[in-house]
Scaffold this motif. Structure first.
Motif, PDB file in Angstrom:
ATOM      1  N   CYS A  62       6.433 -16.696 -10.934  1.00  0.00           N
ATOM      2  CA  CYS A  62       5.821 -16.674 -12.269  1.00  0.00           C
ATOM      3  C   CYS A  62       4.398 -16.149 -12.120  1.00  0.00           C
ATOM      4  N   ALA A  63       4.198 -14.895 -12.500  1.00  0.00           N
ATOM      5  CA  ALA A  63       2.879 -14.285 -12.360  1.00  0.00           C
ATOM      6  C   ALA A  63       1.863 -14.949 -13.270  1.00  0.00           C
ATOM      7  N   ARG A  64       2.309 -15.449 -14.424  1.00  0.00           N
ATOM      8  CA  ARG A  64       1.362 -16.056 -15.376  1.00  0.00           C
ATOM      9  C   ARG A  64       0.701 -17.292 -14.804  1.00  0.00           C
ATOM     10  N   THR A  65       1.408 -18.036 -13.948  1.00  0.00           N
ATOM     11  CA  THR A  65       0.845 -19.256 -13.350  1.00  0.00           C
ATOM     12  C   THR A  65       0.414 -19.045 -11.900  1.00  0.00           C
ATOM     13  N   GLY A  66       0.627 -17.839 -11.388  1.00  0.00           N
ATOM     14  CA  GLY A  66       0.255 -17.550 -10.008  1.00  0.00           C
ATOM     15  C   GLY A  66       1.237 -18.070  -8.984  1.00  0.00           C
ATOM     16  N   ALA A  67       2.434 -18.449  -9.416  1.00  0.00           N
ATOM     17  CA  ALA A  67       3.450 -18.989  -8.499  1.00  0.00           C
ATOM     18  C   ALA A  67       4.198 -17.827  -7.825  1.00  0.00           C
ATOM     19  N   LEU A  68       3.581 -17.248  -6.797  1.00  0.00           N
ATOM     20  CA  LEU A  68       4.150 -16.079  -6.132  1.00  0.00           C
ATOM     21  C   LEU A  68       4.366 -16.292  -4.636  1.00  0.00           C
ATOM     22  N   GLU A  69       4.126 -17.514  -4.134  1.00  0.00           N
ATOM     23  CA  GLU A  69       4.234 -17.762  -2.705  1.00  0.00           C
ATOM     24  C   GLU A  69       5.651 -17.521  -2.189  1.00  0.00           C
ATOM     25  N   ALA A  70       6.660 -17.811  -3.005  1.00  0.00           N
ATOM     26  CA  ALA A  70       8.043 -17.589  -2.567  1.00  0.00           C
ATOM     27  C   ALA A  70       8.286 -16.111  -2.281  1.00  0.00           C
ATOM     28  N   LEU A  71       7.655 -15.238  -3.075  1.00  0.00           N
ATOM     29  CA  LEU A  71       7.799 -13.801  -2.848  1.00  0.00           C
ATOM     30  C   LEU A  71       7.068 -13.389  -1.570  1.00  0.00           C
ATOM     31  N   ALA A  72       5.873 -13.923  -1.349  1.00  0.00           N
ATOM     32  CA  ALA A  72       5.126 -13.617  -0.120  1.00  0.00           C
ATOM     33  C   ALA A  72       5.926 -14.033   1.104  1.00  0.00           C
ATOM     34  N   GLU A  73       6.536 -15.206   1.036  1.00  0.00           N
ATOM     35  CA  GLU A  73       7.343 -15.692   2.161  1.00  0.00           C
ATOM     36  C   GLU A  73       8.549 -14.792   2.401  1.00  0.00           C
ATOM     37  N   ALA A  74       9.181 -14.329   1.311  1.00  0.00           N
ATOM     38  CA  ALA A  74      10.345 -13.444   1.443  1.00  0.00           C
ATOM     39  C   ALA A  74       9.954 -12.106   2.083  1.00  0.00           C
ATOM     40  N   LEU A  75       8.794 -11.575   1.709  1.00  0.00           N
ATOM     41  CA  LEU A  75       8.339 -10.312   2.288  1.00  0.00           C
ATOM     42  C   LEU A  75       7.997 -10.479   3.764  1.00  0.00           C
ATOM     43  N   ARG A  76       7.331 -11.574   4.105  1.00  0.00           N
ATOM     44  CA  ARG A  76       7.012 -11.811   5.518  1.00  0.00           C
ATOM     45  C   ARG A  76       8.284 -11.961   6.350  1.00  0.00           C
ATOM     46  N   GLU A  77       9.276 -12.635   5.809  1.00  0.00           N
ATOM     47  CA  GLU A  77      10.534 -12.837   6.526  1.00  0.00           C
ATOM     48  C   GLU A  77      11.253 -11.515   6.737  1.00  0.00           C
ATOM     49  N   ARG A  78      11.282 -10.677   5.712  1.00  0.00           N
ATOM     50  CA  ARG A  78      12.036  -9.429   5.786  1.00  0.00           C
ATOM     51  C   ARG A  78      11.358  -8.396   6.684  1.00  0.00           C
ATOM     52  N   PHE A  79      10.031  -8.285   6.596  1.00  0.00           N
ATOM     53  CA  PHE A  79       9.348  -7.195   7.289  1.00  0.00           C
ATOM     54  C   PHE A  79       8.598  -7.627   8.545  1.00  0.00           C
ATOM     55  N   LEU A  80       8.182  -8.883   8.624  1.00  0.00           N
ATOM     56  CA  LEU A  80       7.423  -9.344   9.781  1.00  0.00           C
ATOM     57  C   LEU A  80       8.183 -10.359  10.615  1.00  0.00           C
ATOM     58  N   GLY A  81       9.454 -10.552  10.316  1.00  0.00           N
ATOM     59  CA  GLY A  81      10.235 -11.524  11.071  1.00  0.00           C
ATOM     60  C   GLY A  81       9.718 -12.933  10.894  1.00  0.00           C
ATOM     61  N   GLY A  82       9.139 -13.228   9.724  1.00  0.00           N
ATOM     62  CA  GLY A  82       8.626 -14.558   9.436  1.00  0.00           C
ATOM     63  C   GLY A  82       7.228 -14.814   9.982  1.00  0.00           C
ATOM     64  N   ARG A  83       6.644 -13.826  10.655  1.00  0.00           N
ATOM     65  CA  ARG A  83       5.304 -14.003  11.218  1.00  0.00           C
ATOM     66  C   ARG A  83       4.230 -13.862  10.139  1.00  0.00           C
ATOM     67  N   ALA A  84       3.088 -14.466  10.383  1.00  0.00           N
ATOM     68  CA  ALA A  84       1.912 -14.203   9.568  1.00  0.00           C
ATOM     69  C   ALA A  84       1.362 -12.837   9.970  1.00  0.00           C
ATOM     70  N   PRO A  85       0.752 -12.095   9.047  1.00  0.00           N
ATOM     71  CA  PRO A  85       0.206 -10.787   9.417  1.00  0.00           C
ATOM     72  C   PRO A  85      -0.748 -10.850  10.608  1.00  0.00           C
ATOM     73  N   GLU A  86      -1.514 -11.934  10.714  1.00  0.00           N
ATOM     74  CA  GLU A  86      -2.490 -12.056  11.800  1.00  0.00           C
ATOM     75  C   GLU A  86      -1.808 -12.065  13.173  1.00  0.00           C
ATOM     76  N   ALA A  87      -0.561 -12.513  13.232  1.00  0.00           N
ATOM     77  CA  ALA A  87       0.155 -12.584  14.514  1.00  0.00           C
ATOM     78  C   ALA A  87       0.585 -11.214  15.013  1.00  0.00           C
ATOM     79  N   CYS A  88       0.486 -10.191  14.161  1.00  0.00           N
ATOM     80  CA  CYS A  88       0.954  -8.851  14.533  1.00  0.00           C
ATOM     81  C   CYS A  88      -0.193  -7.872  14.747  1.00  0.00           C
TER      82      CYS A  88
END
Length: 435
Positions: free
Chosen positions: A339-365
């Protein structure tokens, strides 16, 4: 080192645009004598004001001289800090040409630094990426890679060196001193296999940080595409209204969100329309879908199911499509909900990290290898060690020696110690003129 007969080279180190200061760099052998008709060079590593006169021009410039080998390229290097008039800078470059100092090719300064041992190929690639970075994460990634040779390469060499030496001795002096790949040798190779495969996975993640992830927002009209486009962009870039068909064309933006460099595409709502402009916008979505690394199919949480026409359009791209329920505060449900109106976007961030970074935080790469050339050589290294471990005990030692020498050579190509011209051309062609 660099051939002392190489021509001196020059290039602007700052853009040729009106500015307070313009910087020109010169590199090559014997610059004190070469530039004598223009000026007397100052003492080493001191910024001294000098008067430059040529062809009717009279300029006062700050000049620095770095004699070889203690310079960025390992050759004599001179910097001219002029008044920032682009025409003045061009005229001085032309005059330098008359003194036998030619205009540098893209990346030629860095290439000479590499050949003179002032940097390795990994540092050169990091320098190129540092100049090209457009997000904070890309800047930090390039800086991390520019910090010297990764520790894992030194570890790999330390583990490979005794095995290569033993295999070569066996080939030269007979089977009585041979390297039989039994339990002892396999034990020595297993950590290498693990090391290379771990770095392959990190590199696969790191290249997304370097290149950016192309994300297309797709769905029916009023599915929340433009609202989420603005939320991910961190600013109001797309017009948001309750009127269907507001977005008529594809909007594209480079940004960083949740530590991930993104190339965002906001697309026209997929539906049949009599409006010729809207129909043209819908037609352009197809090209976006083909170029995207990820398609976010946005479906309002209040919809019982996704629009059949949209599902049909996305069917050929199912492997890279992610269903996202928008306006999640309006109705309960399961799945990936935002929900962009409430800023509830963490689930999307987690999905992107899982798909492209293998679940890693960007800092780990950040310190991982990231370019296509680096990842290609790392893949070959991992395959080479896999082949070694698959050899039967009775395999000829010459085969083991060949594979070990191949792995050693791949490490040398990775760092640039094996200076294959094709590899150097691949790297330095992407540099700007003054580098």
């Amino acid at each position: 080192g660099v051939d002392p007969a190489l021509d001196p080279i020059c290039a602007p180190a700052t853009p040729l645009l009106p500015a307070a200061v313009a910087v020109l760099r010169v590199s090559g052998p014997g610059l004190r004598a070469r530039l004598a008709p223009l000026l007397t060079l100052p003492p080493a590593r001191l910024a001294i004001l000098r008067r430059l006169r040529w062809g009717g021009y009279d300029e006062r410039a700050l000049v620095l001289f770095f004699p070889a080998p203690r310079s960025a390229t390992g050759e004599d290097v001179v910097e001219f800090h002029l008044h920032g008039n682009p025409l003045l800078a061009r005229r001085l470059l032309e005059h330098l040409g008359s003194l036998g100092v030619r205009l540098a090719e893209p990346g030629e300064f860095a290439r000479r630094a590499l050949l003179n041992g002032k940097m390795d190929l990994l540092e050169a690639e990091a320098l190129r990426d540092l100049v090209a970075a457009s997000t904070d994460t890309q800047l930090r990634q390039a800086q991390a890679r520019a910090g010297g040779q990764p520790a894992w390469i030194r570890e790999a060499r330390a583990r490979l060196a005794p095995l290569v030496a033993a295999a070569e001795a066996a080939v030269d002096y007979g089977e009585e001193e041979g390297l039989a790949f039994g339990p002892r040798e396999r034990e020595a190779l297993e950590p290498l296999r693990e090391l290379f495969h771990v770095e392959r996975e990190r590199a696969a993640a790191a290249h997304w940080l370097r290149d950016g992830i192309r994300v297309a927002l797709v769905g029916r009209p009023n599915a929340g595409k433009s609202t989420h486009y603005n939320a991910l962009a961190g600013e109001e870039r797309a017009i948001v209204t309750a009127h269907p068909g507001t977005t008529r064309d594809v909007l594209e933006l480079r940004c960083e969100w949740a530590g991930l460099p993104l190339v965002l595409f906001d697309t026209a709502g997929l539906r049949d329309s009599e409006d010729p402009v809207e129909r043209l916008g819908v037609a352009r979505v197809e090209g976006v879908l083909e170029r995207a690394d990820l398609i976010l199919h946005l479906v309002p949480a209040t919809d019982a199911e996704a629009e059949p026409a949209v599902v049909a359009r996305l069917a050929p791209f199912g492997w890279k499509t992610l269903l996202v329920r928008t306006f999640a505060d309006a109705a309960p449900g399961k799945g990936l909900r935002v929900c962009a109106r409430t800023g509830a976007l963490e689930a999307l961030a987690e999905a992107l990290r899982e798909r492209f970074l293998g679940g890693r935080a960007p800092e780990a790469c950040l310190g991982a290898l990231a370019t296509e050339r680096q990842r290609r050589l790392l893949d070959e290294l991992a395959r080479q060690v896999d082949l070694l471990l698959e050899l039967p005990p009775e395999a000829p030692v010459e085969l083991s020696a060949s594979l070990l020498q191949g792995a050693w050579g791949l490490l040398a190509r990775l760092t640039g110690e094996d200076r294959a011209e094709s590899s150097l051309d691949e790297v330095f062609s992407g540099f700007c003129l003054g580098k």
